[in-house]
Design a protein around this motif. Structure first.
Motif, mmCIF file in Angstrom:
data_model
loop_
_atom_site.group_PDB
_atom_site.id
_atom_site.type_symbol
_atom_site.label_atom_id
_atom_site.label_comp_id
_atom_site.label_asym_id
_atom_site.label_seq_id
_atom_site.Cartn_x
_atom_site.Cartn_y
_atom_site.Cartn_z
ATOM 1 N N LEU A 174 0.831 -1.210 0.000
ATOM 2 C CA LEU A 174 0.000 0.000 0.000
ATOM 3 C C LEU A 174 0.865 1.261 0.000
ATOM 4 O O LEU A 174 0.525 2.253 -0.635
ATOM 5 N N ALA A 175 1.976 1.223 0.730
ATOM 6 C CA ALA A 175 2.848 2.397 0.796
ATOM 7 C C ALA A 175 3.527 2.669 -0.542
ATOM 8 O O ALA A 175 3.806 3.823 -0.874
ATOM 9 N N SER A 176 3.779 1.619 -1.322
ATOM 10 C CA SER A 176 4.456 1.806 -2.606
ATOM 11 C C SER A 176 3.484 1.776 -3.780
ATOM 12 O O SER A 176 3.891 1.539 -4.916
ATOM 13 N N TYR A 177 2.216 2.021 -3.519
ATOM 14 C CA TYR A 177 1.195 2.001 -4.579
ATOM 15 C C TYR A 177 1.496 3.056 -5.636
ATOM 16 O O TYR A 177 1.864 4.187 -5.334
ATOM 17 N N SER A 178 1.336 2.665 -6.873
ATOM 18 C CA SER A 178 1.459 3.582 -7.995
ATOM 19 C C SER A 178 0.303 3.298 -8.950
ATOM 20 O O SER A 178 0.059 2.139 -9.309
ATOM 21 N N ALA A 183 -2.847 -3.829 -3.829
ATOM 22 C CA ALA A 183 -2.851 -2.415 -3.445
ATOM 23 C C ALA A 183 -3.834 -1.622 -4.301
ATOM 24 O O ALA A 183 -4.537 -0.742 -3.789
ATOM 25 N N ASP A 184 -3.922 -1.934 -5.587
ATOM 26 C CA ASP A 184 -4.848 -1.220 -6.460
ATOM 27 C C ASP A 184 -6.296 -1.437 -6.025
ATOM 28 O O ASP A 184 -7.067 -0.483 -5.940
ATOM 29 N N VAL A 185 -6.643 -2.678 -5.728
ATOM 30 C CA VAL A 185 -8.016 -2.968 -5.302
ATOM 31 C C VAL A 185 -8.336 -2.275 -3.983
ATOM 32 O O VAL A 185 -9.375 -1.619 -3.836
ATOM 33 N N LEU A 186 -7.439 -2.379 -3.009
ATOM 34 C CA LEU A 186 -7.699 -1.773 -1.698
ATOM 35 C C LEU A 186 -7.722 -0.245 -1.761
ATOM 36 O O LEU A 186 -8.582 0.393 -1.157
#
Length: 179
Positions: free
Chosen positions: A51-55, A83-86
């Motif tokens: 989540l922290a490195s989401y792009s 991460a994209d879904v959340l």
């Protein structure tokens, strides 16, 4: 009364693995619990790192990129998908799952009880939804595809509840709900 206690004493406890000594069974059971706790801690930290490195440029289920696209997410392609879904559904509220998983794993490693587990799962989901709704009106800038930090789910829930209570509270309904 004496007869009942003799009957209870005569009953032998049936072991789950009859050919292993009880001390070995206890050792194996404790190592399985330790492995489950460690898996929760590592999984929670991995989810928080994803989540922290989401792009938003990373390939995911709703972002088409070429096969040679560089993945910015620290957890690779699976981390980019999760991460994209959340982030798109719950925004910052999705981070509650990683944090709580790490905390539960720490409690398991410390041999503390997680007894009302269904209640804890319900509270985790409610916490993620409330966090998502509480940050739903904070602008996200260019970090997210969605313009608000609460994701699409948090924004929809906040607007839905605000529409219900707006006749009673006036125009301040979004602020009242977010608090």
């Amino acid at each position: 009364m004496a007869r009942y206690s003799r009957i209870v004493k005569k009953k032998k406890q049936v072991s789950s693995i009859p050919f292993l000594p009880e001390i070995v069974q206890t050792f194996v059971a404790r190592r399985v619990i330790d492995a489950a706790g460690l898996a929760l801690v590592l999984g929670g930290f991995a989810l928080m790192a994803a989540l922290a490195s989401y792009s938003s440029a990373d390939p995911s289920w709703n972002t088409a990129t070429g096969s040679s696209a560089h993945i910015h997410n620290w957890m690779g392609l699976p981390g980019a998908w999760i991460a994209d879904v959340l982030v798109q559904t719950l925004g910052l509220g999705g981070g509650a799952f990683g944090l709580v998983a790490a905390l539960w794993g720490t409690k398991i490693l410390a041999r503390q009880d997680l007894s009302p587990l269904p209640l804890r799962f319900a509270a985790l989901i409610a916490t993620a939804l409330f966090i998502s709704m509480s940050v739903a009106m904070i602008p996200a800038g260019t970090w997210l595809v969605n313009p608000w930090l609460g994701g699409s789910g948090g924004t929809l829930m906040l607007n839905g509840i605000a529409g219900v209570i707006q006749p009673f509270t006036g125009t301040a309904s979004h602020i009242i709900i977010a608090l």
